[in-house]
Design a protein around this motif. Structure first.
Motif, PDB file in Angstrom:
ATOM      1  N   ARG A 120       0.822  -1.214   0.000  1.00  0.00           N
ATOM      2  CA  ARG A 120       0.000   0.000   0.000  1.00  0.00           C
ATOM      3  C   ARG A 120       0.855   1.264   0.000  1.00  0.00           C
ATOM      4  O   ARG A 120       0.333   2.365  -0.110  1.00  0.00           O
ATOM      5  CB  ARG A 120      -0.935  -0.009   1.215  1.00  0.00           C
ATOM      6  N   ASP A 122      -8.627  -3.070   2.127  1.00  0.00           N
ATOM      7  CA  ASP A 122      -7.488  -2.161   2.078  1.00  0.00           C
ATOM      8  C   ASP A 122      -6.234  -2.881   1.551  1.00  0.00           C
ATOM      9  O   ASP A 122      -5.645  -2.481   0.551  1.00  0.00           O
ATOM     10  CB  ASP A 122      -7.259  -1.610   3.497  1.00  0.00           C
ATOM     11  N   GLY A 134      -4.005  -2.460  -2.156  1.00  0.00           N
ATOM     12  CA  GLY A 134      -2.626  -2.897  -2.415  1.00  0.00           C
ATOM     13  C   GLY A 134      -2.426  -3.269  -3.878  1.00  0.00           C
ATOM     14  O   GLY A 134      -1.454  -2.855  -4.518  1.00  0.00           O
TER      15      GLY A 134
END
Ligand code: NAD
Ligand code: UFG
Length: 348
Positions: free
Chosen positions: A65, A108, A113
């Motif tokens: 990320r 997330d 990512g």
């Protein structure tokens, strides 16, 4: 050829890394080590050193990320005149039960990512990708074995993140069809270990999956195995899955690289499994038979997010990738047990 291997320190990634290095690829492992040990990298190196093999391996501690750091990885590779030719993307979270408790974290890490990675690949004109998708996307299917073109209907957040990623691939591919080469491999149940016992599966904390739990019971780290339901609509009431030897699965990635290299552009979704369904009771029996260990167990209620039966139709992988699984369930049990015996406490 230079390969960026995200999640390369994890269970599947470490086995792919070893095979790639043995076959002369230049490998850059990118991992945040959130769910794996840095010892894995030392194990890989010492295995190759002991075999007197020359290899090219670099490791970077990075969260996928972190866009800035990803940029730097691609940029540095170009500056050093060894640009990344292909990405094998495995970094992510994989626990069904955890994803039910904390879905946003799964969206997330897995989806954001992957989006970050795709954005960076596009910027640096790296268009070849092999991705770790999952059989969990088929969900409660009315027909088995699962074929790639059947209905996708995941029943847990983890599976939904994999579907979102596959949808992202479709949109991307169709927006610029002559650029991207993508194999999204839908893994069934990778198990076992490298036959050397140098690397294997070592989940952090209590294992979620059947096989590592079973070997930890056999070695005495856990008292007994819990069987999640003996009242499923299957032949003996326990869940049926498609267990594939980790080396067979890793070899599927090498075949995918060959496939991408011999195509101008493509997007393929491909099942990687053994093509055979075994019940939990059958796994316990085979493990006991192959290793001589006795596995005490108790029957518990069904686990949330589970499906009764899931195994693969692997004809597409055989045809397209010229790949077939070579190792039996007995080999899986022997190699998994060899790893656990040599490493009773895993990598620690
Ligand atoms: P693993 O947890 O052993 O490996 C995943 C690796 O990714 C770990 O080393 C972890 O530290 C790393 N990672 C996690 N989040 C990260 C982040 N934000 N940035 C960088 N690195 C991160 O799992 P595995 O079994 O090796 O699975 C690899 C991939 O294959 C996963 O994407 C998983 O969803 C997929 N998959 C696994 C299975 C299975 O049964 N093992 C089945 C289907 C699909
Ligand atoms: N099981 C038990 N006891 C355990 C663990 C599992 O009885 O302690 C049973 C499960 O109920 C299921 C079978 O064993 O019937 C296999 O369970 P796993 O957790 O080993 O594997 P799953 O098929 O549920 O899930 C795995 C990965 C997912 C991946 C999926 C793909 O965890 O990430 O395979 O098929 F998506």
């Amino acid at each position: 050829m230079r390969v960026l291997l995200t999640g390369g320190s994890g269970f599947i990634g470490s086995h792919i890394a070893l095979l790639l290095l043995e076959r002369g690829f230049d490998v850059l492992i990118l991992d945040s080590f959130v769910n794996s040990s840095t010892n894995v990298i030392n194990r890989i190196k010492s295995y190759l050193n002991n075999k007197d093999l020359k290899y090219k391996l670099e490791t970077i501690n990075c969260d996928i990320r972190d866009k800035k750091l990803l940029d730097k990885v691609f940029n540095d590779s170009i500056k050093e005149k060894k640009p990344i030719d292909i990405v094998i993307h495995l970094a992510g979270l994989k626990s069904v039960s955890e994803s039910l408790i904390n879905p946003l974290h799964y969206w997330d890490v897995n989806v954001i990512g992957t989006l970050n990675l795709l954005l960076t690949m596009k910027e640096y004109e790296c268009y070849s990708l092999v991705f770790s998708s999952s059989a969990t996307i088929y969900g409660l299917s009315d027909s088995v074995p699962m074929t790639e073109d059947q209905k996708i209907s995941p029943i847990n957040p983890y599976g939904k993140t994999k579907v979102a990623i596959e949808n992202m691939f479709s949109d991307l591919y169709h927006s610029s069809m002559n650029l991207w080469k993508i194999c999204s491999l839908r893994y069934f149940n990778p198990v076992g270990a490298h036959p050397s016992g140098v690397i294997g599966e070592d989940p952090i904390g209590i294992p979620n999956n059947l096989f590592p739990f079973l070997t930890q019971v056999a070695i005495g780290r856990r008292k007994h195995l819990q069987i999640f339901g003996d009242d499923w609509e299957t032949k003996d009431g326990s869940g049926i899955r498609d267990y594939i030897h980790i080396i067979d699965l890793a070899e599927g990635h090498l075949s995918s690289i060959d496939y991408l290299n011999s195509n101008d552009s493509c997007l393929e979704f491909i099942n990687l499994g053994s093509g055979i369904g075994y019940s939990v009771f059958q796994i316990i029996s085979q493990f006991e038979l192959s290793t001589g260990c006795k596995i005490p167990y108790s029957i518990q209620r069904r686990r949330d997010g589970d499906v009764p039966i899931c195994y693969a139709d692997i004809s597409k992988a055989k045809k397209l990738l010229d790949w077939s699984p070579m190792r039996s369930l007995e080999q899986i049990c022997l190699d998994g047990w060899n790893w656990q015996m040599k490493n009773p406490k895993g990598y620690s």
